[in-house]
Design an enzyme around this catalytic site. Structure first.
Site, short mmCIF file in Angstrom:
data_model
loop_
_atom_site.label_atom_id
_atom_site.label_comp_id
_atom_site.label_asym_id
_atom_site.label_seq_id
_atom_site.Cartn_x
_atom_site.Cartn_y
_atom_site.Cartn_z
N SER A 189 45.63 -19.61 67.75
CA SER A 189 46.99 -19.29 68.17
C SER A 189 47.00 -18.63 69.55
CB SER A 189 47.66 -18.42 67.11
OG SER A 189 49.04 -18.35 67.28
N ASP A 359 51.95 -27.93 60.94
CA ASP A 359 52.08 -26.70 61.70
C ASP A 359 53.35 -26.73 62.54
OD1 ASP A 359 51.73 -24.42 63.26
OD2 ASP A 359 49.57 -24.72 63.45
N HIS A 392 49.73 -23.42 60.16
CA HIS A 392 49.15 -22.45 61.09
C HIS A 392 48.13 -21.51 60.45
CE1 HIS A 392 49.59 -21.22 65.25
NE2 HIS A 392 49.55 -19.94 64.89
#
Length: 418
Positions: A189, A359, A392
């Site tokens: 991320s 995601d 995610h």
């Protein structure tokens, strides 16, 4: 803070909410009831013991606690797992160093929520790597400075620009100085965003061997979820109460009140808020939620959250926008913030990119934009993995991440020095 409030728009609100809810990780229908609000009032916060003591040594791994001071004075916590539980003969000091960087609103502990055989740092250590775990400024083990105190706003006057310019280079210099070897890197991320931005400016690349980017964040303009409009509208009325603070504390009352007000909005189902905003994580073990709530989420700066929001709003990867041309001129010598040009990343830098089809934060469309930046990359230096069912959080907490992702990361790294 008036400047912050002045230019923050609806897209900014959406970005902030997405990241906030991401760190709750509910898994079942009762998840959110034990989630964010429990973290604020219902969970006993453990003593501030280090990551080595609480999560590594207890599993019979060696672990060292280090401190790294950035050029702008922040004192960062860094953990080292120098070897696996079974030391391979002849490894000596030649174990390949790998640095693991977490995302926003969490710290290095987020990699240790599953058992040792399922978490990335120990898997890498058991595969012969010298593992280092970073902790970004402002998180619980990195809340010190050579002259500033976290109780004053100046301590929080930074965005991810400073992570690019100061945190990551300081950590790389330290690890390189300790090991004398080029470094493999894993980011998740925000950890991918700051790495890509650094690479684009020529930072780190001389000390870098290769990089694995999990659920990469570079472009955020394709985030589009069912609750996006409601979230943005709800946030507008809360700007002054939340963004009047220099420290963005997810466990603090202002943020908690905001989420409560959102959950009270007609049509909003808080029991499934994570899936609605970030995609449905396929493979989380619900037993890790309580452990997560004992350790996360972590504080960041409000300025950092605003910078992420600007990335959503503007659709480009640029330095922090101070909201007025004259202020930008003061900081950058030009009326608009400079852009991080990802096409400047060296074409021969080995990269592994892994992203998920479910995601909603690292959306497939945005990943395609990122991959387009690599269209001139050396073909044999770019590896791309698409995981249809992953969202995610699966990349750091998925019970099957070892088989699906981490084994691929290990194989990719080993190819670089075979």
């Amino acid at each position: 803070m008036a400047l912050v409030r002045g230019f923050l728009g609806l897209a900014a609100a959406f970005c902030v909410l997405v990241v906030l809810v991401l760190v709750v990780h509910p898994h079942r229908a009762d998840g959110f009831s034990r989630g964010f609000f429990a973290a604020s009032k219902g969970v006993v916060i453990p003593p501030l013991a280090g990551i080595c003591a609480t999560s590594v040594i207890v599993h019979d791994y060696k672990c060292q606690e280090h401190e790294v001071t950035t050029q702008d004075g922040y004192i960062l916590s860094l953990q080292r797992i120098p070897e696996g539980r079974v030391v391979r003969n002849g490894a000596g000091n030649k174990r390949q160093p790998v640095l693991i960087q977490h995302g926003v609103l969490v710290d290095g502990m987020t990699w240790f929520l599953n058992p040792p055989e399922q978490n990335l740092p120990m898997i890498l250590a058991d595969n012969g790597f010298d593992v280092w775990i970073a902790n970004t400024r402002g998180t619980r083990f990195s809340r010190r400075h050579t002259s500033l105190d976290p109780s004053i706003p100046d301590f929080w006057d930074w965005s991810w620009d400073e992570l690019v310019s100061f945190d990551i280079p300081a950590i790389f210099d330290f690890v390189y100085g300790q090991t004398g070897q080029k470094i493999d890197y894993v980011g998740h991320s925000l950890g991918t965003l700051i790495a890509l931005a650094s690479f684009s400016e020529g930072k780190l690349v001389n000390q870098m061997k290769s990089a694995a980017l999990l659920s990469p964040i570079a472009y955020l303009s394709h985030m589009n979820t069912a609750l996006g409009v409601v979230a943005a509208k709800a946030f507008v009325g809360e700007i002054t109460t939340i963004f009047g603070l220099a420290e963005f504390d997810p466990k603090g009352e202002p943020v908690g009140n905001f989420l409560k007000s959102l959950c009270a909005h007609p049509g909003v189902d808080c029991y499934d808020l994570l899936s609605a905003l970030t995609g449905k994580n396929c493979c989380l073990n619900s037993s890790t939620i309580d452990l997560f709530l004992m350790n996360e989420p972590q504080s960041t700066s409000t300025k950092n959250m605003v910078h992420l929001a600007q990335t959503v709003r503007d659709g480009i990867l640029a330095k922090y926008n101070y909201g007025r041309p004259d202020y930008n001129v003061m900081h950058y010598g030009e009326a608009t913030p400079p852009i991080y040009n990802l096409s400047n990343i060296p074409h021969d830098l080995p990269l592994f990119v892994s992203y998920g089809g479910q995601d909603a934060l690292s959306d497939v469309g945005d990943v395609m934009l990122l991959l387009d930046s690599f269209k001139f990359h050396d073909v044999d230096k770019l590896s791309v993995q698409f995981i249809k069912d992953y969202a995610h959080a699966d990349f750091i907490m998925g019970v099957n991440a070892k088989a699906i992702v981490y084994n691929q990361v290990v194989a990719f790294f080993k190819r670089q020095y075979s």
